[in-house]
Design an enzyme around this catalytic site. Structure first.
Site, PDB file in Angstrom:
ATOM      1  N   LYS A 254      -3.201   9.613  11.929  1.00  0.00           N
ATOM      2  CA  LYS A 254      -2.997   8.225  11.505  1.00  0.00           C
ATOM      3  C   LYS A 254      -1.962   7.601  12.429  1.00  0.00           C
ATOM      4  O   LYS A 254      -0.775   7.923  12.360  1.00  0.00           O
ATOM      5  CB  LYS A 254      -2.516   8.158  10.058  1.00  0.00           C
ATOM      6  CG  LYS A 254      -2.344   6.725   9.572  1.00  0.00           C
ATOM      7  CD  LYS A 254      -2.025   6.675   8.109  1.00  0.00           C
ATOM      8  CE  LYS A 254      -2.127   5.267   7.553  1.00  0.00           C
ATOM      9  NZ  LYS A 254      -1.281   4.304   8.229  1.00  0.00           N
TER      10      LYS A 254
ATOM     11  N   GLU B 129       8.977   5.169  -0.195  1.00  0.00           N
ATOM     12  CA  GLU B 129       9.827   4.346  -1.061  1.00  0.00           C
ATOM     13  C   GLU B 129       9.161   3.026  -1.363  1.00  0.00           C
ATOM     14  O   GLU B 129       9.162   2.544  -2.493  1.00  0.00           O
ATOM     15  CB  GLU B 129      11.151   4.035  -0.347  1.00  0.00           C
ATOM     16  CG  GLU B 129      12.132   5.160  -0.433  1.00  0.00           C
ATOM     17  CD  GLU B 129      13.150   5.052   0.674  1.00  0.00           C
ATOM     18  OE1 GLU B 129      13.393   3.931   1.164  1.00  0.00           O
ATOM     19  OE2 GLU B 129      13.673   6.104   1.050  1.00  0.00           O
TER      20      GLU B 129
ATOM     21  N   LYS C 263       0.361  10.847   4.039  1.00  0.00           N
ATOM     22  CA  LYS C 263       1.566  10.559   4.823  1.00  0.00           C
ATOM     23  C   LYS C 263       2.464  11.788   4.848  1.00  0.00           C
ATOM     24  O   LYS C 263       2.786  12.331   3.804  1.00  0.00           O
ATOM     25  CB  LYS C 263       2.340   9.410   4.183  1.00  0.00           C
ATOM     26  CG  LYS C 263       1.588   8.097   4.129  1.00  0.00           C
ATOM     27  CD  LYS C 263       1.560   7.457   5.500  1.00  0.00           C
ATOM     28  CE  LYS C 263       1.185   5.998   5.417  1.00  0.00           C
ATOM     29  NZ  LYS C 263       2.260   5.106   5.117  1.00  0.00           N
TER      30      LYS C 263
HETATM   31  S1  IVH Z   1      -9.521   4.215   8.993  1.00  0.00           S
HETATM   32  C1  IVH Z   1     -10.933   1.121   5.570  1.00  0.00           C
HETATM   33  N1  IVH Z   1      -8.348   5.823  10.680  1.00  0.00           N
HETATM   34  O1  IVH Z   1      -3.980   2.802   8.856  1.00  0.00           O
HETATM   35  C2  IVH Z   1      -9.756   1.434   6.412  1.00  0.00           C
HETATM   36  N2  IVH Z   1      -7.111   3.952   9.856  1.00  0.00           N
HETATM   37  O2  IVH Z   1      -3.216   2.355   6.076  1.00  0.00           O
HETATM   38  C3  IVH Z   1     -10.209   2.189   7.584  1.00  0.00           C
HETATM   39  N3  IVH Z   1      -4.885   3.718  10.838  1.00  0.00           N
HETATM   40  O3  IVH Z   1      -5.786  -0.161   8.342  1.00  0.00           O
HETATM   41  C4  IVH Z   1      -9.070   2.689   8.341  1.00  0.00           C
HETATM   42  N4  IVH Z   1      -4.986   5.506  12.138  1.00  0.00           N
HETATM   43  O4  IVH Z   1      -4.664   0.254  10.644  1.00  0.00           O
HETATM   44  C5  IVH Z   1      -8.220   4.713   9.905  1.00  0.00           C
HETATM   45  N5  IVH Z   1      -7.441   7.303  12.206  1.00  0.00           N
HETATM   46  C6  IVH Z   1      -7.321   6.213  11.469  1.00  0.00           C
HETATM   47  C7  IVH Z   1      -6.155   5.423  11.463  1.00  0.00           C
HETATM   48  C8  IVH Z   1      -6.087   4.295  10.635  1.00  0.00           C
HETATM   49  C9  IVH Z   1      -4.251   4.460  11.748  1.00  0.00           C
HETATM   50  C10 IVH Z   1      -4.340   2.521  10.190  1.00  0.00           C
HETATM   51  C11 IVH Z   1      -5.303   1.372  10.119  1.00  0.00           C
HETATM   52  C12 IVH Z   1      -5.542   1.171   8.659  1.00  0.00           C
HETATM   53  C13 IVH Z   1      -4.260   1.672   8.081  1.00  0.00           C
HETATM   54  C14 IVH Z   1      -4.421   2.028   6.644  1.00  0.00           C
END
Ligand code: IVH
Length: 662
Positions: free
Chosen positions: A136, A56, A336
């Site tokens: 994630k 959303e 997501k």
């Molecule tokens: S890679 C260039 N890997 O999600 C950004 N991010 O929405 C590189 N996050 O800022 C991020 N799990 O805080 C990456 N396996 C994962 C992740 C992850 C959580 C978070 C992170 C990032 C945000 C982006």
């Protein structure tokens, strides 16, 4: 109010407004969208709360973007969005990132996922691109700066260029090494990761809070943000925070870094950093779609909290070649998973009175199956939120449950509003004791100290394990003790008579005797537990320990703090004599360890003793509740299991350092 409700409906895709043509209407819509986004940003970054789902939120942003692009003149005529997507709180020292901390583009559908692949395949003229799909984690982003192998700083993302210094809090998170393993650490490296709270700890902390009459955290993310933002490292350690690392920002020299994302994860792990456990490799579009689906099926196993997966091009050379888009790299995308949501009828609103008198509205719903369980109640947050959403009893509301968070009402389907829908008026009197309430900006509070609802919650808190620990004194018995009037305040517990209890208790003499013994034993509970149990405003476990240390006795505390004078006098008169023992509050408090393999410098028993002496716990098997696995020589299957679950593994040296609190 109406306009905001319209935005909510729009954001949920329940209604579609055509682009307004009238410039005034365009400006109004842009202004409203910006205000709404700013409000959601503030809640998200400062309180860790999400009152709408990510999808959303992104739709609001998308809609704003479309309007801004189509009507630049109108967009320029209304106030800009300040501090957009910024987690700095303005009260903390900030630090610059050497390389910017970017965010990720998002995908919500298989089509968007395929489009991500097609863009890259086209760019490189390569159909069978190699990807790695990682969970994630949903918490807050952190950059760990290691200088000459030593943890120098921990910084939030902030605005991407600079963030808040949260080094002290991060140092209190077990599993974040103070020093990188291996002799050849880079001179300087920014390790990028996420601070999160595993679902098991989220459940535990919330259960403790509910027993204590405190409002639960809305999500593991809110718990992580709230904890990092508070200053007491003891509290940080007790809340089960963890860090997972998945990337690198600046690295000097960068010759040490391997060539693929998969190897980078292995390299980070070899440095002693906690890394993503399970990942799914994929080559080409078909495998990619399949891997993402598989990750979706398996994610409940990971101990979460995860809200999706991150898909990354595996080759770091190709990552560099793909480069950056506006605010996110082109070589990765966050997919997501849709939170489960459903529509159901709002049958009524029940007001719950917490230990400190806060009146919380709870939606009573027509039963609906969500995330595998039947939901009949959901949080309505607070009075302001009900008004903001213009919720009425009889409305069809949208209920959402993302992962293991508490179900929440996230919107209303105005199209289905029945003619007789009733506006809910927040009570002006406490529903339990009829006392007048104090109406604050968002919170409404009953100020009557003798309110039976508050008293029940206070008794539950006092008797809980975290306080004086009276097993057997549960909610049902407490209800009756309050209803009979035998207990009108905490000290009354110490004059309960056996014959009275026998009339209340259907479980017989034995259980009454056990209860009386437990009550007797609690008279000698540690002082800080007693102080914690009093439930004084703003006095949690950490403050209670500090007060116990400072005052040394209940009487001294009463002399210093008039809030508890009478209460303390009544306790003392009834023979309460708290002990001033040093609480087991070592560096490993609240942490569970599993040992595997042979240690060189100490026996298994010695290791167990040391863990327990430092406040930790030793378990026999690895589970989602394990915080650390200590692996000696020739480790067994426990190590494999730990890796599968993404649990931090310590070698002997790291374990010894942790014992010393380094
Ligand atoms: S890679 C260039 N890997 O999600 C950004 N991010 O929405 C590189 N996050 O800022 C991020 N799990 O805080 C990456 N396996 C994962 C992740 C992850 C959580 C978070 C992170 C990032 C945000 C982006």
């Amino acid at each position: 109010m109406k306009k905001t409700a319209a935005i909510v409906v729009l954001a949920m895709g329940l209604g579609r407004l055509a682009f307004p043509q009238d410039p005034v209407a365009v400006r109004d819509t842009i202004a409203e969208l910006r205000q709404e986004i700013a409000r959601l940003d503030l809640l998200y970054h400062q309180a860790g709360e999400s009152t709408v789902s990510d999808a959303e939120y992104d739709r609001l942003r998308q809609r704003l973007g479309e309007l801004e692009r189509t009507y630049p003149a109108e967009a320029a005529a209304v106030p800009a969005l300040a501090g957009f997507g910024d987690d700095r709180n303005g009260q903390t020292r900030t630090r610059r990132h050497r390389e910017p901390m970017l965010s990720l583009d998002k995908a919500y559908t298989e089509a968007e996922l395929r489009a991500f692949h097609s863009r890259l395949a086209k760019r490189f003229g390569l159909e069978d691109l190699e990807y790695v799909v990682e969970p994630k984690y949903d918490g807050l982003a952190v950059s760990l700066v290691y200088a000459k192998g030593r943890l120098a700083q921990a910084i939030t993302r902030g605005n991407g260029a600079e963030g808040d210094d949260i080094t002290a809090a991060v140092r209190a998170i077990p599993g974040v090494p103070r020093k990188l393993r291996g002799g050849d650490a880079p001179n300087l490296i920014e390790v990028r990761g996420e601070i999160f709270v595993p679902l098991a700890d989220f459940g535990r902390v919330n259960a403790e809070r509910e027993r204590a009459g405190e409002s639960p955290f809305a999500s593991p993310r809110a718990l992580a943000v709230g904890t990092v933002r508070q200053s007491d490292p003891g509290e940080v350690a007790s809340r089960g925070l963890q860090v997972v690392c998945f990337g690198v920002g600046a690295c000097e020299p960068d010759t040490k870094l391997p060539g693929t994302q998969t190897e980078l994860t292995g390299w980070l792990r070899a440095c002693g950093l906690p890394v993503v456990g399970t990942t799914w490799p994929a080559r080409g579009e078909i495998e990619l779609v399949r891997a993402v689906a598989e990750a979706g099926r398996e994610r409940s196993r990971l101990g979460g909290p995860t809200d999706g997966v991150v898909i990354k091009v595996n080759s770091r050379a190709l990552q560099s070649a793909a480069g950056l888009g506006v605010s996110a790299p082109r070589w990765a995308v966050a997919y997501k998973f849709a939170p489960e949501r459903s529509e159901t009828r709002l049958l009524g609103v029940r007001i719950q009175v917490g230990r400190t008198g806060v009146l919380s509205p709870v939606a009573e719903l027509s039963p609906v199956v969500l995330g595998g369980s039947t939901v009949t109640r959901a949080t309505l947050h607070n009075r302001a939120e009900i008004a903001r959403r213009d919720l009425r009893i009889g409305d069809t509301v949208i209920v959402e449950k993302a992962g293991d968070v508490i179900p929440a009402v996230v919107g209303v389907n105005l199209a289905l509003r029945p003619p007789g829908a009733r506006v809910f008026t927040f009570p002006r009197k406490c529903p339990e004791c009829r006392a007048e309430v104090e109406v604050g900006e968002t919170v409404v509070r009953c100020l009557n100290w003798t309110c039976p609802a508050q008293l029940r919650r206070r008794l539950e808190h006092f008797a809980s394990k975290a306080c004086v620990d009276i097993p057997g004194l549960g909610p049902a018995l407490i209800d009756r003790l309050v209803a009979t009037g035998w207990v009108t305040d905490l000290p009354d517990l110490y004059r309960l008579r056996r014959e009275d209890l026998l009339t209340l208790n259907r479980n017989g003499d034995k259980s009454v005797d056990r209860l009386l013994e437990a009550i007797e034993r609690s008279k000698k509970a540690e002082l800080w537990r007693f102080i914690h149990g009093l439930g004084l405003p703003k006095v949690g476990a950490a403050a209670a320990k500090e007060l116990a240390r400072r005052h040394g006795s209940l009487e001294a505390l009463a002399a210093a703090d008039p809030r508890c004078g009478d209460l303390v006098a009544a306790f003392v008169a009834r023979g309460v004599q708290p002990a001033l023992a040093t609480p087991i509050d070592g560096p490993l408090a609240g942490r569970t360890f599993v040992l595997t393999g042979t240690l060189v410098g100490l026996t298994r028993e010695q290791a167990e003793e040391k863990i327990e002496a430092a406040g930790g716990r030793v378990a026999g098997a690895v589970s989602g509740k394990t915080h650390f696995v200590v692996a000696g020589a020739e480790p067994g299957a426990k190590l494999t299991r730990a890796r599968e679950l993404g649990i931090a593994v310590l070698d002997e040296a790291a374990f010894l350092r942790m014992l010393e609190g380094r």
